[in-house]
Write a protein that holds these residues in place. Structure first.
Motif, PDB file in Angstrom:
ATOM      1  N   ASN A 156       0.814  -1.218   0.000  1.00 32.33           N
ATOM      2  CA  ASN A 156       0.000   0.000   0.000  1.00 32.33           C
ATOM      3  C   ASN A 156       0.847   1.267   0.000  1.00 32.33           C
ATOM      4  OD1 ASN A 156      -1.763  -2.079   1.998  1.00 32.33           O
ATOM      5  ND2 ASN A 156      -2.845  -1.134   0.284  1.00 32.33           N
ATOM      6  N   LEU A 157       2.052   1.169  -0.540  1.00 37.94           N
ATOM      7  CA  LEU A 157       2.942   2.322  -0.518  1.00 37.94           C
ATOM      8  C   LEU A 157       3.817   2.339  -1.767  1.00 37.94           C
ATOM      9  CD1 LEU A 157       3.361   4.590   1.614  1.00 37.94           C
ATOM     10  CD2 LEU A 157       5.421   3.370   2.312  1.00 37.94           C
ATOM     11  N   LEU A 158       3.795   3.499  -2.472  1.00 42.67           N
ATOM     12  CA  LEU A 158       4.601   3.687  -3.666  1.00 42.67           C
ATOM     13  C   LEU A 158       5.594   4.817  -3.452  1.00 42.67           C
ATOM     14  CD1 LEU A 158       1.765   3.732  -6.382  1.00 42.67           C
ATOM     15  CD2 LEU A 158       3.092   1.745  -5.617  1.00 42.67           C
ATOM     16  N   ARG A 159       6.831   4.628  -3.907  1.00 43.31           N
ATOM     17  CA  ARG A 159       7.769   5.747  -4.051  1.00 43.31           C
ATOM     18  C   ARG A 159       7.435   6.418  -5.379  1.00 43.31           C
ATOM     19  NH1 ARG A 159      13.239   6.858  -2.399  1.00 43.31           N
ATOM     20  NH2 ARG A 159      13.521   9.092  -2.822  1.00 43.31           N
ATOM     21  N   VAL A 160       7.341   7.747  -5.387  1.00 38.63           N
ATOM     22  CA  VAL A 160       6.832   8.419  -6.573  1.00 38.63           C
ATOM     23  C   VAL A 160       7.874   9.336  -7.197  1.00 38.63           C
ATOM     24  CG1 VAL A 160       4.447   8.289  -5.775  1.00 38.63           C
ATOM     25  CG2 VAL A 160       5.794  10.321  -5.238  1.00 38.63           C
ATOM     26  N   PHE A 161       7.829   9.389  -8.528  1.00 33.22           N
ATOM     27  CA  PHE A 161       8.692  10.261  -9.314  1.00 33.22           C
ATOM     28  C   PHE A 161       7.848  10.848 -10.443  1.00 33.22           C
ATOM     29  CE2 PHE A 161      11.276   6.905  -7.476  1.00 33.22           C
ATOM     30  CZ  PHE A 161      12.315   7.599  -6.885  1.00 33.22           C
ATOM     31  N   GLY A 162       7.338  12.053 -10.226  1.00 31.56           N
ATOM     32  CA  GLY A 162       6.569  12.721 -11.264  1.00 31.56           C
ATOM     33  C   GLY A 162       5.069  12.668 -11.095  1.00 31.56           C
ATOM     34  N   SER A 163       4.577  12.270  -9.933  1.00 34.15           N
ATOM     35  CA  SER A 163       3.135  12.220  -9.692  1.00 34.15           C
ATOM     36  C   SER A 163       2.588  13.623  -9.435  1.00 34.15           C
ATOM     37  CB  SER A 163       2.829  11.312  -8.500  1.00 34.15           C
ATOM     38  OG  SER A 163       3.290   9.998  -8.749  1.00 34.15           O
ATOM     39  N   TYR A 164       1.339  13.832  -9.836  1.00 30.20           N
ATOM     40  CA  TYR A 164       0.696  15.129  -9.683  1.00 30.20           C
ATOM     41  C   TYR A 164      -0.503  15.028  -8.739  1.00 30.20           C
ATOM     42  CZ  TYR A 164       3.304  16.426 -13.930  1.00 30.20           C
ATOM     43  OH  TYR A 164       4.278  16.677 -14.862  1.00 30.20           O
ATOM     44  N   ALA A 165      -1.112  16.190  -8.487  1.00 30.48           N
ATOM     45  CA  ALA A 165      -2.308  16.377  -7.648  1.00 30.48           C
ATOM     46  C   ALA A 165      -1.901  16.558  -6.193  1.00 30.48           C
ATOM     47  CB  ALA A 165      -3.316  15.245  -7.793  1.00 30.48           C
ATOM     48  N   MET A 166      -2.567  17.512  -5.528  1.00 32.04           N
ATOM     49  CA  MET A 166      -2.180  17.894  -4.164  1.00 32.04           C
ATOM     50  C   MET A 166      -3.384  18.037  -3.248  1.00 32.04           C
ATOM     51  SD  MET A 166       0.410  20.906  -5.302  1.00 32.04           S
ATOM     52  CE  MET A 166       0.346  21.596  -3.643  1.00 32.04           C
ATOM     53  N   HIS A 167      -4.488  17.410  -3.574  1.00 31.93           N
ATOM     54  CA  HIS A 167      -5.719  17.639  -2.831  1.00 31.93           C
ATOM     55  C   HIS A 167      -5.681  17.048  -1.427  1.00 31.93           C
ATOM     56  CE1 HIS A 167      -5.828  13.952  -5.100  1.00 31.93           C
ATOM     57  NE2 HIS A 167      -6.653  13.465  -4.197  1.00 31.93           N
ATOM     58  N   CYS A 168      -4.726  16.157  -1.156  1.00 31.38           N
ATOM     59  CA  CYS A 168      -4.550  15.616   0.201  1.00 31.38           C
ATOM     60  C   CYS A 168      -3.100  15.166   0.318  1.00 31.38           C
ATOM     61  CB  CYS A 168      -5.508  14.455   0.442  1.00 31.38           C
ATOM     62  SG  CYS A 168      -5.603  13.931   2.178  1.00 31.38           S
ATOM     63  N   LEU A 169      -2.258  16.046   0.830  1.00 28.58           N
ATOM     64  CA  LEU A 169      -0.814  15.861   0.817  1.00 28.58           C
ATOM     65  C   LEU A 169      -0.230  16.121   2.198  1.00 28.58           C
ATOM     66  CD1 LEU A 169       1.889  15.484  -0.697  1.00 28.58           C
ATOM     67  CD2 LEU A 169       1.798  17.929  -1.261  1.00 28.58           C
ATOM     68  N   ALA A 170       0.471  15.124   2.723  1.00 33.66           N
ATOM     69  CA  ALA A 170       1.146  15.254   4.019  1.00 33.66           C
ATOM     70  C   ALA A 170       2.577  15.727   3.797  1.00 33.66           C
ATOM     71  CB  ALA A 170       1.133  13.918   4.745  1.00 33.66           C
ATOM     72  N   ILE A 171       3.012  16.634   4.664  1.00 36.12           N
ATOM     73  CA  ILE A 171       4.345  17.230   4.540  1.00 36.12           C
ATOM     74  C   ILE A 171       5.003  17.234   5.914  1.00 36.12           C
ATOM     75  CG2 ILE A 171       5.641  19.229   3.712  1.00 36.12           C
ATOM     76  CD1 ILE A 171       2.751  20.104   2.569  1.00 36.12           C
ATOM     77  N   ARG A 172       6.259  16.813   5.961  1.00 36.02           N
ATOM     78  CA  ARG A 172       7.024  16.880   7.209  1.00 36.02           C
ATOM     79  C   ARG A 172       7.983  18.056   7.162  1.00 36.02           C
ATOM     80  NH1 ARG A 172      10.227  12.005   8.166  1.00 36.02           N
ATOM     81  NH2 ARG A 172      10.451  12.839  10.260  1.00 36.02           N
ATOM     82  N   ARG A 173       8.368  18.534   8.350  1.00 37.72           N
ATOM     83  CA  ARG A 173       9.181  19.745   8.464  1.00 37.72           C
ATOM     84  C   ARG A 173      10.437  19.741   7.595  1.00 37.72           C
ATOM     85  NH1 ARG A 173      10.249  24.343  11.155  1.00 37.72           N
ATOM     86  NH2 ARG A 173       8.243  24.313  12.226  1.00 37.72           N
ATOM     87  N   PRO A 174      11.147  18.614   7.417  1.00 38.55           N
ATOM     88  CA  PRO A 174      12.343  18.683   6.564  1.00 38.55           C
ATOM     89  C   PRO A 174      12.086  19.227   5.162  1.00 38.55           C
ATOM     90  CG  PRO A 174      12.354  16.650   7.825  1.00 38.55           C
ATOM     91  CD  PRO A 174      11.012  17.291   8.071  1.00 38.55           C
ATOM     92  N   ALA A 175      10.849  19.134   4.685  1.00 38.12           N
ATOM     93  CA  ALA A 175      10.536  19.628   3.337  1.00 38.12           C
ATOM     94  C   ALA A 175      10.037  21.070   3.330  1.00 38.12           C
ATOM     95  CB  ALA A 175       9.493  18.726   2.680  1.00 38.12           C
ATOM     96  N   PHE A 176       9.737  21.636   4.488  1.00 39.81           N
ATOM     97  CA  PHE A 176       9.144  22.972   4.518  1.00 39.81           C
ATOM     98  C   PHE A 176      10.009  24.007   3.795  1.00 39.81           C
ATOM     99  CE2 PHE A 176       6.508  22.411   8.716  1.00 39.81           C
ATOM    100  CZ  PHE A 176       5.691  21.518   8.064  1.00 39.81           C
ATOM    101  N   ASP A 177      11.287  24.088   4.166  1.00 44.13           N
ATOM    102  CA  ASP A 177      12.146  25.129   3.601  1.00 44.13           C
ATOM    103  C   ASP A 177      12.332  24.953   2.097  1.00 44.13           C
ATOM    104  OD1 ASP A 177      12.422  26.381   6.037  1.00 44.13           O
ATOM    105  OD2 ASP A 177      14.384  25.510   6.488  1.00 44.13           O
ATOM    106  N   THR A 178      12.415  23.701   1.651  1.00 44.02           N
ATOM    107  CA  THR A 178      12.568  23.443   0.216  1.00 44.02           C
ATOM    108  C   THR A 178      11.350  23.942  -0.546  1.00 44.02           C
ATOM    109  OG1 THR A 178      13.893  21.478   0.725  1.00 44.02           O
ATOM    110  CG2 THR A 178      13.021  21.667  -1.510  1.00 44.02           C
TER     111      THR A 178
END
Length: 224
Positions: A142-164
């Motif tokens: 039930n888990l995919l590593r993604v490269f090039g996927s789109y859509a953001m209607h329900c997206l979880a983000i952790r702090r390490p990605a905030f600044d980027t």
């Protein structure tokens, strides 16, 4: 993550959908044991101006997307900045057309268990994504590593990605910018099957009725 475990959940709501969709999204998130905040964007004409979190800004000259897609880019960065400034470690960003599939709870529980068992450290976690033109690698059922996927209607983000995310220049629509700049180097994953989809309806970006249902059934091109 279960929704109740996020530090902040914030919904981007276009003022033209506020009356119809904000109560629905609020109740949807509450049904999963969590609370959601509303971030309202629009031209400032449909609601009292003090209700708006953002008056839709014009797109800059370097913008390559449709003009109506720039306010979403700006709002997403504003929401991430709000979460970062508050000290949040985790943010669930949702949009006002989000809907959950019937199997949401069971698939999410399985995905969470697989994240723990495989000790996966994620930066972005899509609860539903359009993989049609992407490459994906199955790391668990039930888990995919993604490269090039789109859509953001329900997206979880952790702090390490905030600044980027906050450093992304205003050139590409945000889902394309994430795919281009974060997917190659950060831990970006998606729950499979997509447990969050977009309701068919009027697109304020495309100025037309859109139904993206079929896109959420694609796994893209599998990586061996």
């Amino acid at each position: 993550m279960q929704l109740r475990d996020f530090d902040r959940i914030i919904c981007l709501c276009v003022d033209g959908r506020y009356e119809a969709e904000w109560p629905r999204v609020r109740d949807l998130i509450r049904s999963k044991g969590a609370e959601v905040e509303c971030f309202i964007d629009g031209k400032g004409e449909l609601l009292p101006r003090e209700r708006y979190d953002q008056i839709s800004p014009p797109s800059p000259d370097v913008w390559t997307g449709l003009p109506a897609s720039f306010p979403q880019f700006a709002a997403f960065q504003a929401i991430v900045r709000r979460a970062s400034d508050s000290g949040a470690e985790t943010l669930l960003y949702v949009e006002d057309d989000v809907a959950f599939i019937r199997e949401f709870d069971a698939v999410l529980a399985a995905a969470c268990d697989q994240i723990r068992r495989h000790a996966i450290s994620w930066d972005l976690l899509y609860y539903g994504a359009n993989h049609t033109w992407a490459r994906t690698q199955e790391v668990a059922p039930n888990l995919l590593r993604v490269f090039g996927s789109y859509a953001m209607h329900c997206l979880a983000i952790r702090r390490p990605a905030f600044d980027t995310i906050l450093a992304l220049p205003p050139v590409l629509p945000m889902d394309m910018a994430l795919a281009t700049e974060l997917h190659p180097t950060c831990g970006c994953y998606a729950i499979w099957p997509s447990i969050a989809v977009q309701q068919p309806g009027y697109s304020f970006v495309n100025h037309a009725h859109e139904d993206y249902t079929a896109y959420f059934r694609s796994r893209g091109t599998p990586i061996a």
